[in-house]
Design a protein around this motif. Structure first.
Motif, PDB file in Angstrom:
ATOM      1  N   UNK A  96     -34.198 -17.346 -27.808  1.00 31.68           N
ATOM      2  CA  UNK A  96     -34.323 -15.957 -27.343  1.00 31.68           C
ATOM      3  C   UNK A  96     -33.823 -14.998 -28.416  1.00 31.68           C
ATOM      4  N   UNK A  97     -32.680 -15.284 -28.989  1.00 26.97           N
ATOM      5  CA  UNK A  97     -32.132 -14.416 -30.038  1.00 26.97           C
ATOM      6  C   UNK A  97     -33.043 -14.351 -31.249  1.00 26.97           C
ATOM      7  N   UNK A  98     -33.629 -15.488 -31.613  1.00 25.07           N
ATOM      8  CA  UNK A  98     -34.564 -15.521 -32.747  1.00 25.07           C
ATOM      9  C   UNK A  98     -35.796 -14.671 -32.459  1.00 25.07           C
ATOM     10  N   UNK A  99     -36.329 -14.793 -31.251  1.00 26.60           N
ATOM     11  CA  UNK A  99     -37.524 -14.026 -30.878  1.00 26.60           C
ATOM     12  C   UNK A  99     -37.221 -12.531 -30.844  1.00 26.60           C
ATOM     13  N   UNK A 100     -36.092 -12.164 -30.280  1.00 23.49           N
ATOM     14  CA  UNK A 100     -35.718 -10.751 -30.175  1.00 23.49           C
ATOM     15  C   UNK A 100     -35.512 -10.134 -31.563  1.00 23.49           C
ATOM     16  N   UNK A 101     -35.003 -10.906 -32.506  1.00 26.55           N
ATOM     17  CA  UNK A 101     -34.697 -10.391 -33.845  1.00 26.55           C
ATOM     18  C   UNK A 101     -35.938 -10.172 -34.713  1.00 26.55           C
TER      19      UNK A 101
END
Length: 81
Positions: free
Chosen positions: A70-75
């Motif tokens: 999720x953090x990778x996608x959001x970034x």
């Protein structure tokens, strides 16, 4: 004359265009709108994913993603898939 050179688009000076230059010049208004719509959809999806991860983190588990995914996608910037 070589068929490849004879059919290649040329600049005003008579030199053949690079393939990337040809692609840049062939964008139509419809394809630009399509690209912008895809960017907008990615931006909206990533914003919604971020909100979900903050408000209802248990839903992230339900859809089978890890916190790191999720953090990778959001970034990611909106222009990246």
């Amino acid at each position: 004359m070589n068929d490849t050179l004879a059919s290649a688009p040329h600049q005003a000076g008579g030199t053949p265009l690079e393939p990337t230059e040809i692609l840049r010049r062939n964008y139509s208004l419809a394809s630009l709108r399509s690209i912008i719509a895809a960017w907008d959809e990615r931006k909206r999806f990533r914003w919604e994913l971020e909100q979900m991860s903050k408000d209802n983190p248990h839903l992230i588990d339900d859809i089978g993603l890890t916190r790191r995914q999720v953090e990778t996608e959001i970034a990611k910037p909106f222009w990246r898939r």
